[in-house]
Design a protein around this motif. Structure first.
Motif, PDB file in Angstrom:
ATOM      1  N   VAL B   7       0.860  -1.189   0.000  1.00 18.01           N
ATOM      2  CA  VAL B   7       0.000   0.000   0.000  1.00 18.01           C
ATOM      3  C   VAL B   7       0.893   1.234   0.000  1.00 18.01           C
ATOM      4  O   VAL B   7       1.995   1.224   0.548  1.00 18.01           O
ATOM      5  CB  VAL B   7      -0.954   0.083   1.225  1.00 18.01           C
ATOM      6  CG1 VAL B   7      -1.988  -1.007   1.182  1.00 18.01           C
ATOM      7  CG2 VAL B   7      -0.182   0.063   2.529  1.00 18.01           C
ATOM      8  N   SER B   8       0.375   2.258  -0.614  1.00 12.93           N
ATOM      9  CA  SER B   8       1.098   3.514  -0.710  1.00 12.93           C
ATOM     10  C   SER B   8       0.080   4.617  -0.482  1.00 12.93           C
ATOM     11  O   SER B   8      -0.960   4.650  -1.155  1.00 12.93           O
ATOM     12  CB  SER B   8       1.710   3.619  -2.109  1.00 12.93           C
ATOM     13  OG  SER B   8       2.814   4.470  -2.074  1.00 12.93           O
ATOM     14  N   LEU B   9       0.320   5.461   0.495  1.00 13.63           N
ATOM     15  CA  LEU B   9      -0.654   6.513   0.797  1.00 13.63           C
ATOM     16  C   LEU B   9       0.048   7.680   1.461  1.00 13.63           C
ATOM     17  O   LEU B   9       1.204   7.561   1.892  1.00 13.63           O
ATOM     18  CB  LEU B   9      -1.781   5.982   1.698  1.00 13.63           C
ATOM     19  CG  LEU B   9      -1.447   5.559   3.131  1.00 13.63           C
ATOM     20  CD1 LEU B   9      -2.725   5.466   3.943  1.00 13.63           C
ATOM     21  CD2 LEU B   9      -0.718   4.229   3.178  1.00 13.63           C
ATOM     22  N   SER B  10      -0.683   8.798   1.518  1.00  7.97           N
ATOM     23  CA  SER B  10      -0.145   9.973   2.216  1.00  7.97           C
ATOM     24  C   SER B  10      -0.767  10.009   3.606  1.00  7.97           C
ATOM     25  O   SER B  10      -1.992   9.974   3.753  1.00  7.97           O
ATOM     26  CB  SER B  10      -0.519  11.239   1.443  1.00  7.97           C
ATOM     27  OG  SER B  10      -0.383  12.363   2.296  1.00  7.97           O
ATOM     28  N   VAL B  11       0.074  10.040   4.628  1.00  2.43           N
ATOM     29  CA  VAL B  11      -0.424  10.142   5.995  1.00  2.43           C
ATOM     30  C   VAL B  11       0.192  11.380   6.631  1.00  2.43           C
ATOM     31  O   VAL B  11       1.419  11.478   6.753  1.00  2.43           O
ATOM     32  CB  VAL B  11      -0.085   8.887   6.827  1.00  2.43           C
ATOM     33  CG1 VAL B  11      -0.613   9.050   8.254  1.00  2.43           C
ATOM     34  CG2 VAL B  11      -0.678   7.639   6.198  1.00  2.43           C
ATOM     35  N   ASN B  12      -0.649  12.309   7.009  1.00  2.00           N
ATOM     36  CA  ASN B  12      -0.203  13.569   7.622  1.00  2.00           C
ATOM     37  C   ASN B  12       0.882  14.241   6.770  1.00  2.00           C
ATOM     38  O   ASN B  12       1.871  14.758   7.295  1.00  2.00           O
ATOM     39  CB  ASN B  12       0.298  13.327   9.052  1.00  2.00           C
ATOM     40  CG  ASN B  12      -0.810  12.795   9.947  1.00  2.00           C
ATOM     41  OD1 ASN B  12      -1.982  13.098   9.730  1.00  2.00           O
ATOM     42  ND2 ASN B  12      -0.449  11.987  10.929  1.00  2.00           N
ATOM     43  N   GLY B  13       0.699  14.179   5.469  1.00  2.00           N
ATOM     44  CA  GLY B  13       1.608  14.881   4.566  1.00  2.00           C
ATOM     45  C   GLY B  13       2.857  14.102   4.198  1.00  2.00           C
ATOM     46  O   GLY B  13       3.658  14.567   3.387  1.00  2.00           O
ATOM     47  N   GLU B  14       3.017  12.918   4.790  1.00  2.00           N
ATOM     48  CA  GLU B  14       4.192  12.108   4.436  1.00  2.00           C
ATOM     49  C   GLU B  14       3.755  10.958   3.530  1.00  2.00           C
ATOM     50  O   GLU B  14       2.728  10.329   3.776  1.00  2.00           O
ATOM     51  CB  GLU B  14       4.853  11.535   5.692  1.00  2.00           C
ATOM     52  CG  GLU B  14       5.435  12.612   6.591  1.00  2.00           C
ATOM     53  CD  GLU B  14       5.974  12.035   7.898  1.00  2.00           C
ATOM     54  OE1 GLU B  14       6.057  10.787   8.029  1.00  2.00           O
ATOM     55  OE2 GLU B  14       6.289  12.828   8.795  1.00  2.00           O
ATOM     56  N   ILE B  16       3.854   7.291   2.422  1.00  2.00           N
ATOM     57  CA  ILE B  16       4.157   6.063   3.159  1.00  2.00           C
ATOM     58  C   ILE B  16       3.951   4.869   2.224  1.00  2.00           C
ATOM     59  O   ILE B  16       2.932   4.788   1.539  1.00  2.00           O
ATOM     60  CB  ILE B  16       3.195   5.888   4.358  1.00  2.00           C
ATOM     61  CG1 ILE B  16       3.233   7.100   5.291  1.00  2.00           C
ATOM     62  CG2 ILE B  16       3.451   4.586   5.099  1.00  2.00           C
ATOM     63  CD1 ILE B  16       4.428   7.196   6.180  1.00  2.00           C
ATOM     64  N   SER B  17       4.896   3.938   2.203  1.00  2.00           N
ATOM     65  CA  SER B  17       4.709   2.679   1.479  1.00  2.00           C
ATOM     66  C   SER B  17       5.009   1.522   2.434  1.00  2.00           C
ATOM     67  O   SER B  17       6.044   1.518   3.095  1.00  2.00           O
ATOM     68  CB  SER B  17       5.645   2.594   0.278  1.00  2.00           C
ATOM     69  OG  SER B  17       5.313   3.592  -0.654  1.00  2.00           O
ATOM     70  N   ARG B  18       4.096   0.575   2.496  1.00  2.00           N
ATOM     71  CA  ARG B  18       4.273  -0.562   3.405  1.00  2.00           C
ATOM     72  C   ARG B  18       3.638  -1.796   2.770  1.00  2.00           C
ATOM     73  O   ARG B  18       2.805  -1.686   1.868  1.00  2.00           O
ATOM     74  CB  ARG B  18       3.569  -0.318   4.747  1.00  2.00           C
ATOM     75  CG  ARG B  18       4.186   0.749   5.622  1.00  2.00           C
ATOM     76  CD  ARG B  18       5.424   0.244   6.359  1.00  2.00           C
ATOM     77  NE  ARG B  18       5.811   1.124   7.449  1.00  2.00           N
ATOM     78  CZ  ARG B  18       6.450   2.287   7.313  1.00  2.00           C
ATOM     79  NH1 ARG B  18       6.747   2.726   6.107  1.00  2.00           N
ATOM     80  NH2 ARG B  18       6.766   3.008   8.361  1.00  2.00           N
ATOM     81  N   SER B  71      -5.100   2.742   0.125  1.00  2.00           N
ATOM     82  CA  SER B  71      -3.984   2.924  -0.806  1.00  2.00           C
ATOM     83  C   SER B  71      -4.322   4.049  -1.788  1.00  2.00           C
ATOM     84  O   SER B  71      -5.421   4.090  -2.346  1.00  2.00           O
ATOM     85  CB  SER B  71      -3.704   1.617  -1.550  1.00  2.00           C
ATOM     86  OG  SER B  71      -2.380   1.641  -2.045  1.00  2.00           O
ATOM     87  N   GLY B  72      -3.390   4.975  -1.926  1.00  2.00           N
ATOM     88  CA  GLY B  72      -3.590   6.103  -2.822  1.00  2.00           C
ATOM     89  C   GLY B  72      -4.332   7.268  -2.189  1.00  2.00           C
ATOM     90  O   GLY B  72      -4.468   8.320  -2.794  1.00  2.00           O
ATOM     91  N   ALA B  73      -4.811   7.086  -0.958  1.00  2.00           N
ATOM     92  CA  ALA B  73      -5.605   8.144  -0.311  1.00  2.00           C
ATOM     93  C   ALA B  73      -4.707   9.113   0.453  1.00  2.00           C
ATOM     94  O   ALA B  73      -3.535   8.844   0.693  1.00  2.00           O
ATOM     95  CB  ALA B  73      -6.620   7.509   0.638  1.00  2.00           C
ATOM     96  N   VAL B  74      -5.334  10.212   0.844  1.00  2.00           N
ATOM     97  CA  VAL B  74      -4.675  11.179   1.730  1.00  2.00           C
ATOM     98  C   VAL B  74      -5.343  11.055   3.093  1.00  2.00           C
ATOM     99  O   VAL B  74      -6.542  11.310   3.229  1.00  2.00           O
ATOM    100  CB  VAL B  74      -4.830  12.615   1.190  1.00  2.00           C
ATOM    101  CG1 VAL B  74      -4.261  13.631   2.180  1.00  2.00           C
ATOM    102  CG2 VAL B  74      -4.138  12.737  -0.167  1.00  2.00           C
ATOM    103  N   VAL B  75      -4.576  10.610   4.080  1.00  2.00           N
ATOM    104  CA  VAL B  75      -5.127  10.378   5.414  1.00  2.00           C
ATOM    105  C   VAL B  75      -4.536  11.400   6.376  1.00  2.00           C
ATOM    106  O   VAL B  75      -3.337  11.665   6.349  1.00  2.00           O
ATOM    107  CB  VAL B  75      -4.809   8.938   5.889  1.00  2.00           C
ATOM    108  CG1 VAL B  75      -5.213   8.757   7.344  1.00  2.00           C
ATOM    109  CG2 VAL B  75      -5.521   7.917   5.004  1.00  2.00           C
ATOM    110  N   GLU B  76      -5.412  11.988   7.196  1.00  2.00           N
ATOM    111  CA  GLU B  76      -4.937  12.893   8.248  1.00  2.00           C
ATOM    112  C   GLU B  76      -5.464  12.412   9.590  1.00  2.00           C
ATOM    113  O   GLU B  76      -6.660  12.160   9.740  1.00  2.00           O
ATOM    114  CB  GLU B  76      -5.430  14.316   7.984  1.00  2.00           C
ATOM    115  CG  GLU B  76      -4.738  14.986   6.815  1.00  2.00           C
ATOM    116  CD  GLU B  76      -5.436  16.287   6.447  1.00  2.00           C
ATOM    117  OE1 GLU B  76      -4.963  17.334   6.887  1.00  2.00           O
ATOM    118  OE2 GLU B  76      -6.452  16.220   5.753  1.00  2.00           O
ATOM    119  N   THR B  77      -4.556  12.291  10.541  1.00  2.00           N
ATOM    120  CA  THR B  77      -4.926  11.869  11.887  1.00  2.00           C
ATOM    121  C   THR B  77      -4.799  13.065  12.828  1.00  2.00           C
ATOM    122  O   THR B  77      -4.327  14.133  12.424  1.00  2.00           O
ATOM    123  CB  THR B  77      -3.999  10.753  12.397  1.00  2.00           C
ATOM    124  OG1 THR B  77      -2.699  11.317  12.627  1.00  2.00           O
ATOM    125  CG2 THR B  77      -3.900   9.619  11.397  1.00  2.00           C
TER     126      THR B  77
END
Lengths: 791, 170
Positions: B7-14, B16-18, B71-77
């Motif tokens: 998965v590859s996504l943006s989390v809090n502006g970073e 991330i690939s895992r 995956s592909g989303a922009v996530v903000e926590t």
């Protein structure tokens, strides 16, 4: 001893001020550190296989397949853990004749409720542990399920556990004498049978524990989401035979507790043993489904009660029989009999009558254990009393408020005692009632109600007076042989920069313990509260104490902090006097500076005193003693409890066609003695009210006849939501206790104590034009429609 | 069960690939794989709201979303929203009004409140209470939370912007 403390015009006068909680900022930033969040090196995860039956014999357990599953490091049964952990029995010595089945972390041959943990699986991840649990096969032989409280008490009835003689855990009777005669000759008698559903705490963070056994040091560290780390330090040491000095229990941020997280749970005890067997840290977090079948439940009472009243509406006597079902054994170490005991002792507590009789039967059955949860026993005693008062008022032709004016204990009648043996130092029932009526605009509300009834709108107004138990002395648990402290301890240290650290045994679950302790210390020392850091919840660094439960944080913890701060202040002032060659009486401490008491002129700062004491002790006079750390303990010594009081009002609208009730508004007037922080008190009372309204309308653990919980998930078990709750108006009366210099009592139970009673009276008031009534909570739409005769 | 997916996504502006197991929820992924423990799990069935995060700008239950779905989303926590100061006014007002006790529901409350206040108009108390129906709080009695959100709604509509929250002295 009630000289006005910290008049608010003095610098650093914090007692009575609304101060925001410093520790709330990290929670708002998502930087809380809950046990749920904790990860330790090499940490493993535990899951439990649970019994699908409410009562069964364990015939055999086959672990072969599960042991071969990926990531599995250990599987343990009851027999494995029984080799390490001594059993426990949840009884207290002063509850005469009480009995309960002995308990082990996991059962060896019998399960006694559905959901009881049977086998522990430890794996690299929680998911792997749960996968392995599915591969375990346990053969059970079903045993008869005890669920009905009357059949359970019949001679020769099936037993909830094979190791008890019968299903009666405990009985108690109170009788002031002559009750039958009083009832026989009374002008009016009102009578009702009340049913109170089982409900549970539903802390938003479930139970969580990480046990870390270090065989190299023989040391056990437990990170435990609990209110009472000292109690658990003692229990883990004793039951696992580890010297207490080698056991450390840390309670970090806790996601709600409400009494639920101070009891011994089988899984928690098991996790200690699992860590010892693995030699690695082991974590267990109950998921929500597990919480419903393993967290303590509470209430579950059936009360038959009657009240005798004179022709003019004067209450003469109460006669009560309470039967409560507690699960298959009594909870350890606080037991499951305290709630019933408090129910029969709190009945009628706000009122003047002197004649009382009560019976209590505490009954075993095959369900989850019950025990102390917020406002233990109070809502039941309050609802029974207050409903009977309303019924009696109707018979006597009095308005409910007038009925209470006639019968509540007069505010100048103290000290006095209740017919059940409670000693009241000073309460304010009448003043509270007057204040409530003004807050509610009671008479206008009654007028509006009458007008709306003409238009077919059915509103109800309910009021309920209450007495709350707070600050228990050693007469509560210590006398019964439980190693649960009634005292608290504080360690106050001045840092080399002249700031203050306070390590104290009361604990924080979000109610603001650390904030109020900081306020008290800052106030008493004369420093800005930002200069005081309060540390709680770690047995390694804080003194041993009772911690936070039964509303003892402010009353006992606060007084401990106050006395400790005065001691440190005395030491600082003597040292300052020695340095300044002045007399201590000529000096004062304000805003972190020692000043001339009369002129207010600055003499020396705390930072400078600390610098000299820690780094230039060579410059001190030879007889000066720089004691800038003090330890102090305080235990209540006056009244056995600091009782508080108050009254609540509830305004509802009933839809008679659907049975739905809209709660329009709720009012509370409460007297918790000296208020340290009004902002925190008000919101804690509101939170308590909402838990009480939850019990009144929504919350109930529903079981079928086979002892299966049928609504054990947050989708099925209803918790009050924001849209269902009203705005809640809070008013205060302050009657400080003279037992302490601080004068604070407790406020945590107040909201829950009477909210459901006020709601019960309000709904009955709304139903009165239909000639219908209800004596059961929760008051669900179906029950209300049944009461109205619609279904 | 254990075959992992990238998965590859943006989390809090970073970015991330895992590699994740298909059954891993977004909540577990954030908490366990990224140590973003501000997102809490209270019921793991989408009822209590403790796990709410912003995904592509909308509040979603991280416990009901699989990590692979993000995956592909922009996530903000809550951690990212704190650092960007987007919710500084809410945090400040929650703090002043004591709109939290144990704090376990708070990150989800803040996400819900933020979601509500990004809609046009100033919500009434009733609308605020309605919008919080998916957020359980067991401690406060809700009133302080409603008060805090109401205050921020008024301030935002008056064009007030709050200073950062985190650096202030407690």
């Amino acid at each position: 001893m009630n000289a006005p403390l910290g008049a608010l015009d003095r610098p650093n006068s914090y007692i009575g001020r609304s101060v925001s909680r410093p520790n709330a900022k990290r929670l708002l930033a998502g930087r809380g550190r809950y046990v749920t969040d904790l990860v330790l090196p090499r940490m493993l995860h535990a899951a439990f296989l649970r019994s699908p039956y409410a009562h069964a014999r364990i015939v055999s357990i086959d672990l072969d397949e599960a042991r071969a599953m990926p990531g599995v490091r250990l599987i343990a049964t009851g027999a494995d853990l029984a080799k390490l952990c001594k059993p426990w029995v949840g009884t207290l010595d002063h509850f005469k004749g009480m009995k309960s089945a002995s308990q082990l972390p996991l059962p060896v041959d019998e399960v006694s409720w559905s959901g009881q943990a049977v086998v522990a699986i430890v794996a690299e991840s929680r998911a792997q542990a749960e996968d392995a649990a599915e591969a375990i096969s346990v053969e059970f032989e079903e045993l008869p399920v005890v669920s009905d409280i009357d059949r359970a008490r019949e001679a020769g009835a099936d037993r909830a556990a094979s190791t008890i003689e019968d299903n009666l855990c405990f009985t108690s009777r109170l009788d002031t004498g002559g009750i039958d005669e009083i009832f026989a000759s009374a002008f009016h008698v009102v009578e009702e049978e009340f049913h109170f559903g089982r409900h549970t705490a539903v802390t938003l963070e479930p139970r969580a524990i990480v046990a870390d056994w270090d065989a190299s040091e023989g040391k056990l560290t437990v990170h435990h989401a609990t209110q009472t780390p000292y109690q658990f330090q003692d229990l883990y040491a004793r039951h696992y035979s580890i010297p207490e000095v080698n056991v450390r229990v840390v309670a970090p941020d806790i996601g709600g507790s409400f009494g639920m997280k101070l009891h011994v749970y089988h899984e928690d005890m098991a996790v200690i043993g699992l860590s010892m067997l693995c030699g690695r840290p082991v974590k267990f977090v109950a998921d929500r489904i597990e919480s419903f079948v393993s967290d303590i439940h509470a209430r579950d009472h059936r009360v038959h009660a009657r009240m005798a009243v004179d022709g003019d509406g004067t209450i003469l006597a109460m006669d009560v029989d309470d039967v409560t079902a507690i699960g298959a054994f009594s909870t350890y170490p606080r037991t499951s009999a305290v709630e019933g005991n408090q129910v029969i002792r709190l009945m009628g507590a706000p009122y003047r009558f002197r004649n009382y009789r009560a019976g209590l039967s505490v009954v075993f059955q095959n369900k989850v254990q019950t025990s102390q949860y917020r406002a233990v026993g109070h809502p039941i005693a309050c609802a029974v009393t207050e409903r009977l008062v309303d019924m009696a008022a109707e018979k006597a032709g009095l308005d409910p408020a007038a009925m209470r004016e006639r019968n509540l204990i007069a505010d100048d009648a103290y000290p006095c005692d209740s017919p059940t043996g409670y000693k009241f130092e000073a309460l304010s029932h009448q003043e509270s009632l007057t204040k409530l009526k003004a807050l509610m605009n009671y008479d206008a509300l009654r007028g509006e109600q009458a007008a709306l009834r003409q238009r077919g709108v059915h509103r109800g107004i309910g009021i309920a007076s209450f007495v709350e138990i707070s600050n228990p002395s050693p007469a509560f648990y210590g006398i019964g042989g439980a190693r649960i402290s009634a005292q608290d301890g504080a360690l106050l240290k001045m840092t080399p920069s002249g700031e203050v650290r306070c390590l104290i045994s009361v604990t924080e679950q979000g109610q603001g313990t650390e904030t109020i302790i900081g306020q008290i210390v800052a106030d008493q020392l004369g420093v800005a509260h930002e200069r005081v850091r309060v540390i709680t919840g770690d047995t390694e660094v804080t003194p041993h104490g009772g911690a936070t439960w039964a509303c003892r944080g402010a009353g006992i913890g606060g007084e401990t902090a106050l006395q400790a701060a005065r001691k440190l202040r005395g030491n600082i002032m003597s040292l300052a006097a020695a340095i300044l060659q002045a007399k201590p009486g000529e000096l004062d401490m304000r805003d972190g500076v020692v000043v001339d008491a009369l002129s207010g002129a600055e003499r020396i700062s705390l930072a400078e005193i600390a610098r000299i004491a820690y780094f230039r002790s060579d410059t001190l006079p030879p007889d000066a003693s720089a004691q800038l750390s003090v330890a102090h303990h305080y235990a209540p010594q006056g009244y056995p409890f600091a009782f508080t009081n108050g009254i609540q009002g509830c305004h509802v609208e009933l839809d008679a066609e659907t049975g739905f009730v809209k709660i329009l508004k709720h009012w509370v007037v409460e007297d918790c003695g000296r208020i340290i922080n009004p902002l925190l008190v008000d919101e804690q009372v509101r939170g308590g009210v909402v838990q009480g309204l939850g019990a009144a309308f929504f919350e109930e653990c529903l079981y079928d006849e086979n002892g299966q919980l049928t609504n054990g998930s947050l989708a099925d078990y209803l918790v009050p939501m924001a849209c269902e709750m009203p705005d809640i108006v809070i008013g205060h009366i302050e009657t400080p206790t003279a037992d302490t210099a601080l004068g604070a009592k407790g406020c945590g139970e107040a909201g829950t104590a009477a909210a459901s009673a006020a709601a019960l009276n309000a709904v009955n008031d709304a139903m009165s034009p239909f000639g219908a009534s209800i004596a059961q909570i929760p008051m669900t739409p179906a029950r209300l429609l049944k009461a109205l005769g619609t279904i | 069960m254990s075959a992992t997916h990238p998965v590859s996504l943006s989390v809090n502006g970073e970015q991330i690939s895992r590699l994740v197991e298909p059954r891993e929820t977004l909540a577990d992924f954030l908490r366990r794989d990224l140590q973003l423990t501000g997102t809490h799990t209270g019921c793991e069935m989408g009822v209590c709201g403790a796990c709410l995060v912003l995904m592509d700008g909308r509040p979603v239950h991280a416990c009901l979303t699989f990590a692979v779905q993000a995956s592909g989303a922009v996530v903000e926590t809550v951690e990212g929203l704190s650092e960007s100061a987007e919710i500084a006014d809410l945090q400040r007002t929650f703090h002043e009004r004591n709109a939290l006790q144990c704090g376990f529901c708070t990150p989800g409350m803040l996400v819900s409140a933020h979601g509500l206040l990004t809609r046009p108009g100033v919500p009434s108390r009733e609308e605020i209470r309605d919008a919080l129906s998916g957020n359980y709080c067991r401690c406060t009695g809700y009133e302080a939370i409603v008060d805090a959100i109401e205050t921020v709604a008024r301030r935002r509509s008056a064009g007030e912007r709050a200073a950062r929250f985190l650096e202030e002295p407690a």
